[in-house]
Design an enzyme around this catalytic site. Structure first.
Site, PDB file in Angstrom:
ATOM      1  N   HIS A 108       0.815  -1.218   0.000  1.00 40.14           N
ATOM      2  CA  HIS A 108       0.000   0.000   0.000  1.00 40.14           C
ATOM      3  C   HIS A 108       0.847   1.265   0.000  1.00 40.14           C
ATOM      4  O   HIS A 108       2.072   1.223   0.115  1.00 40.14           O
ATOM      5  CB  HIS A 108      -0.940  -0.002   1.200  1.00 40.14           C
ATOM      6  CG  HIS A 108      -0.245  -0.069   2.531  1.00 40.14           C
ATOM      7  ND1 HIS A 108       0.294   1.036   3.147  1.00 40.14           N
ATOM      8  CD2 HIS A 108       0.002  -1.115   3.367  1.00 40.14           C
ATOM      9  CE1 HIS A 108       0.830   0.689   4.308  1.00 40.14           C
ATOM     10  NE2 HIS A 108       0.670  -0.632   4.459  1.00 40.14           N
TER      11      HIS A 108
ATOM     12  N   CYS B 240       2.845  -4.986   6.824  1.00 38.10           N
ATOM     13  CA  CYS B 240       2.585  -4.879   5.394  1.00 38.10           C
ATOM     14  C   CYS B 240       3.805  -4.321   4.665  1.00 38.10           C
ATOM     15  O   CYS B 240       4.849  -4.068   5.249  1.00 38.10           O
ATOM     16  CB  CYS B 240       1.373  -3.986   5.145  1.00 38.10           C
ATOM     17  SG  CYS B 240      -0.196  -4.725   5.686  1.00 38.10           S
TER      18      CYS B 240
END
Length: 374
Positions: free
Chosen positions: A333, A349
């Protein structure tokens, strides 16, 4: 260890004949666009690896003290000032598909990682510094200027902008949108730059006034909005992604194994390490919301209930979410803090700058393999 994987310092030397070196090079568009690599010393200076002629002991002592003070002043000034050649190098790397992260005109791990990846792709050795063969290959990738002029529009200055972005995620959930906080933040991110470099290039510019002409990096501007699924993925398609935890880098490959892009990344942390093994891309969301689940147990988040943060570039996952397989909520992201990518940790992440995350999202295929290694 990550630190052990880091490469040596990069030496970016201005090749201006007769000049006193990069310390006297003005930070202008002309200086940046004409910056060249050169290994020769300035006139009157000792050649690298070769000492200057001997002086009497008393003169040596006095000269040594003066030189040390002068070097200290020059070093302090250089650390604060972006370097024209470094700016051009960063822009060229980004255009060639080897993202240096936020263009700031300064040496750093993200720049070295991009240079190393470029050298490897060109079949060249990389000794931790920019050299003549590497510069020749890089400068030959694009004849276009590294910086250009941009005129602010009414839309640029009208916003809407967020008055304040609360530091706590629970409080961010109360906002109607996670917009940019100022035209400066928006413009820096649009042109892949640090806010410091935007200011240094435009020290007296009125960034809140339409019609103001500013100097920016000549890169594809960060786009906004969602892209219809039927228009994705764009060419060249990415069918495999490699997440290098040691180098803090993401590499995107085509189906034939050709390297498409590399990006600097923040990858997990001791608190929330990134996964191991191979996952798959499940889907892509542009301008995503972010939903916090109490099971994540992030530091600094006190609430025990779920909450959702609305879209915007200052959303915790930025402007793009690339969803990965599994039930642990992993994804690739964007970020509200592009200048920290590759320098700070993530919550497990893979965090990229917003422009890099959007670039990858436009090209990645659904079902693409994402290899995290061991």
């Amino acid at each position: 260890m990550r630190s052990a994987a880091r490469l040596g310092a990069v030496l970016l030397v201005m090749g201006c004949a007769g000049a006193a070196g990069a310390a006297e090079t003005p930070l202008t568009a002309e200086a940046i666009n004409q910056a060249q690599f050169g290994a020769g010393p300035a006139e009157g200076a000792a050649e690298p690896g070769k000492s200057a002629p001997d002086k009497p002991a008393s003169d040596k002592a006095e000269t040594g003290r003066e030189t040390a003070k002068e070097k200290g002043r020059e070093k302090a000034a250089a650390e604060k000032r972006p370097d024209p050649l470094t700016i051009r190098t960063q822009v060229l790397l980004g255009r060639a598909g080897f993202s240096p992260g936020a263009i700031d005109g300064r040496d750093g791990d993200n720049l070295r990682g991009a240079l190393a990846a470029f050298a490897k792709a060109k079949g060249q050795a990389f000794a931790g510094r920019l050299d003549a063969p590497l510069w020749q290959a890089l400068s030959g990738t694009s004849p276009d200027p590294a910086v250009t002029q941009y005129t602010l529009t009414e839309k640029d200055v009208d916003g809407p902008f967020a008055e304040e972005i609360p530091p706590k995620m629970e409080e961010q959930a109360d906002l109607k949108a996670l917009s940019y906080s100022s035209p400066a933040e928006m413009l820096a991110e649009r042109f892949h730059m640090s806010r410091g470099l935007l200011t240094d290039l435009n020290p007296d510019a009125a960034l809140t006034k339409a019609g103001t002409v500013i100097t920016v990096a000549a890169v594809p501007a960060l786009e906004t909005g969602r892209i219809p699924a039927k228009e994705l993925p764009e060419m060249p398609k990415v069918s495999r992604i490699e997440v290098d935890k040691d180098a803090l880098q993401v590499r995107a490959y085509a189906e034939d194994g050709a390297l498409v892009h590399t990006y600097p990344a923040s990858i997990g942390s001791e608190e929330k390490p990134a996964p191991s093994g191979v996952l798959k891309v499940e889907g892509v969301a542009f301008d995503p919301t972010y939903t916090y689940n109490p099971k994540y147990e992030f530091k600094g988040v006190e609430t025990k209930r779920k909450f959702t943060i609305k879209p915007g570039p200052n959303n915790p996952v930025g402007v793009v979410w690339i969803d990965l397989s599994g039930n642990d909520g992993y994804g690739i992201h964007g970020t509200p803090e592009p200048e920290k990518v590759g320098k700070t940790e993530s919550h497990g992440c893979v965090r990229l700058t917003n422009w890099d995350a959007r670039d990858l999202a436009k090209h990645v295929e659904r079902g693409a393999k994402v290899d995290f290694g061991k």
